[in-house]
Motif scaffolding. Structure first.
Motif, PDB file in Angstrom:
ATOM      1  N   UNK A   1      -5.454  19.928   9.274  1.00  0.00           N
ATOM      2  CA  UNK A   1      -4.805  21.251   8.823  1.00  0.00           C
ATOM      3  C   UNK A   1      -2.686  20.169   9.807  1.00  0.00           C
ATOM      4  N   UNK A   2      -2.509  19.523  10.168  1.00  0.00           N
ATOM      5  CA  UNK A   2      -1.531  19.194  10.490  1.00  0.00           C
ATOM      6  C   UNK A   2      -0.735  17.867   9.447  1.00  0.00           C
ATOM      7  N   UNK A   3       0.245  18.137   8.603  1.00  0.00           N
ATOM      8  CA  UNK A   3       0.977  18.019   7.714  1.00  0.00           C
ATOM      9  C   UNK A   3       1.058  16.203   7.874  1.00  0.00           C
ATOM     10  N   UNK A   4       2.094  15.750   9.593  1.00  0.00           N
ATOM     11  CA  UNK A   4       2.651  14.477   9.711  1.00  0.00           C
ATOM     12  C   UNK A   4       1.400  13.895  10.545  1.00  0.00           C
ATOM     13  N   UNK A   5       0.338  14.824  10.522  1.00  0.00           N
ATOM     14  CA  UNK A   5      -1.332  13.182  11.587  1.00  0.00           C
ATOM     15  C   UNK A   5      -1.874  13.064  10.036  1.00  0.00           C
ATOM     16  N   UNK A   6      -1.841  14.117   9.204  1.00  0.00           N
ATOM     17  CA  UNK A   6      -2.829  13.624   7.719  1.00  0.00           C
ATOM     18  C   UNK A   6      -1.832  12.122   7.749  1.00  0.00           C
ATOM     19  N   UNK A   7      -0.028  12.901   7.279  1.00  0.00           N
ATOM     20  CA  UNK A   7       0.162  11.225   6.648  1.00  0.00           C
ATOM     21  C   UNK A   7      -0.173   9.970   7.181  1.00  0.00           C
TER      22      UNK A   7
ATOM     23  N   UNK B   1      -8.145  21.111   5.004  1.00  0.00           N
ATOM     24  CA  UNK B   1      -8.502  19.761   4.783  1.00  0.00           C
ATOM     25  C   UNK B   1      -7.829  19.534   3.990  1.00  0.00           C
ATOM     26  N   UNK B   2      -7.586  17.948   3.702  1.00  0.00           N
ATOM     27  CA  UNK B   2      -7.031  17.629   3.405  1.00  0.00           C
ATOM     28  C   UNK B   2      -7.571  15.550   2.647  1.00  0.00           C
ATOM     29  N   UNK B   3      -6.911  15.625   1.532  1.00  0.00           N
ATOM     30  CA  UNK B   3      -7.083  14.301   0.988  1.00  0.00           C
ATOM     31  C   UNK B   3      -5.919  13.238   0.742  1.00  0.00           C
ATOM     32  N   UNK B   4      -6.568  12.339   1.580  1.00  0.00           N
ATOM     33  CA  UNK B   4      -5.347  10.562   1.737  1.00  0.00           C
ATOM     34  C   UNK B   4      -5.853  10.337   0.587  1.00  0.00           C
ATOM     35  N   UNK B   5      -4.815   9.425   0.181  1.00  0.00           N
ATOM     36  CA  UNK B   5      -4.174   9.233  -0.412  1.00  0.00           C
ATOM     37  C   UNK B   5      -4.009   7.567  -1.115  1.00  0.00           C
TER      38      UNK B   5
ATOM     39  N   UNK C   1       0.999  -1.252  -0.252  1.00  0.00           N
ATOM     40  CA  UNK C   1      -0.009  -0.046   0.129  1.00  0.00           C
ATOM     41  C   UNK C   1       1.004   1.089  -0.298  1.00  0.00           C
ATOM     42  N   UNK C   2       0.689   1.631  -0.970  1.00  0.00           N
ATOM     43  CA  UNK C   2       1.342   3.341  -1.194  1.00  0.00           C
ATOM     44  C   UNK C   2       0.308   4.510  -1.035  1.00  0.00           C
ATOM     45  N   UNK C   3       0.587   5.077   0.753  1.00  0.00           N
ATOM     46  CA  UNK C   3      -0.288   6.230   1.194  1.00  0.00           C
ATOM     47  C   UNK C   3       0.657   7.608   1.081  1.00  0.00           C
ATOM     48  N   UNK C   4      -0.185   8.490   0.789  1.00  0.00           N
ATOM     49  CA  UNK C   4      -0.311   9.758   1.022  1.00  0.00           C
ATOM     50  C   UNK C   4      -1.385  10.827   1.533  1.00  0.00           C
ATOM     51  N   UNK C   5      -0.496  11.451   1.900  1.00  0.00           N
ATOM     52  CA  UNK C   5      -1.786  13.368   1.392  1.00  0.00           C
ATOM     53  C   UNK C   5      -1.488  14.452   1.205  1.00  0.00           C
TER      54      UNK C   5
ATOM     55  N   UNK D   1       6.221  10.695   4.072  1.00  0.00           N
ATOM     56  CA  UNK D   1       6.627  11.719   5.318  1.00  0.00           C
ATOM     57  C   UNK D   1       7.897  10.137   6.300  1.00  0.00           C
ATOM     58  N   UNK D   2       8.396  10.765   6.559  1.00  0.00           N
ATOM     59  CA  UNK D   2       9.800   9.845   7.620  1.00  0.00           C
ATOM     60  C   UNK D   2       9.116  10.358   9.212  1.00  0.00           C
ATOM     61  N   UNK D   3       8.544  11.128   9.218  1.00  0.00           N
ATOM     62  CA  UNK D   3       8.213  11.246  10.543  1.00  0.00           C
ATOM     63  C   UNK D   3       6.774  10.202  11.051  1.00  0.00           C
ATOM     64  N   UNK D   4       6.372  10.248   9.726  1.00  0.00           N
ATOM     65  CA  UNK D   4       4.804   9.718   9.706  1.00  0.00           C
ATOM     66  C   UNK D   4       5.393   7.763   9.967  1.00  0.00           C
TER      67      UNK D   4
END
Length: 195
Positions: free
Chosen positions: A77-83, A52-56, A41-45, A110-113
């Protein structure tokens, strides 16, 4: 001789310790196909200024066959949380037969995620049950779960899906679906050509 060896998953070791004479990192190791019997599964946000965040999510088998593509729209609104949420979005995309596979690989850029997911999901100490954040307990239904960080350029199909999900939820289970944008199919072809 390699002190980190035992702390890393075998998948990460495979990627890290390739002989230097082989193809470049981008073409040889990333994105590697999963082993036979696994699903990747490849994932991204994609986070917009209006929170508003899109999750793929893009799922493929060991021969690179596209299994499904999904996107969902969330308020974040938080990028890492969205990832991190993008990684948990596979719950809605998983089909029953996937639980019978040897394992899954969740790959993101996202390395942190990825670090958070690796730390939070630990079958031995059950940290995933007590960690603040998204519920990862559904991953226990899989035989094995590995998390992998990949360079952004190797995660373009999932990035496309995250951007596309900013306009609403979707799920494609076949590439011949009339709703699948040709630009996404072009990205998949380019991704396969690199591997």
């Amino acid at each position: 001789m390699l002190p980190k060896c035992f702390a890393m998953s075998s998948w990460e070791q495979w990627c890290t310790f390739q002989p230097s004479g082989l193809l470049s990192f981008t073409h040889w190791c990333t994105p590697p196909p999963p082993p036979p019997g696994w699903v990747k599964f490849n994932v991204d946000a994609s986070v917009r200024p209006n929170a508003v965040a899109g999750l793929g999510v893009v799922a493929r088998d060991h021969v690179g066959k596209l299994l499904l593509v999904a996107g969902s729209l969330v308020e974040q609104w938080d990028v890492t949380r969205a990832e991190i949420l993008a990684a948990t979005a596979i719950r809605a995309a998983v089909e029953d037969w996937m639980f019978n596979m040897d394992g899954i690989i969740i790959e993101g850029d996202c390395r942190n995620a990825i670090k958070w997911l690796q730390g939070a999901f630990n079958r031995l100490n059950k940290l995933h049950l007590t960690t603040e954040g998204p519920d990862l307990s559904f991953l226990l239904d899989f035989r094995q779960v590995l998390f992998s960080n990949v360079p952004r350029q190797c995660n373009q199909p999932a990035d496309f899906c995250a951007d596309y999900a900013s306009f609403g939820n979707f799920m494609w289970k076949a590439c011949d679906d009339r709703n699948v944008p040709p630009s996404f199919l072009s990205l998949l072809r380019g991704d396969s050509d690199q591997a």
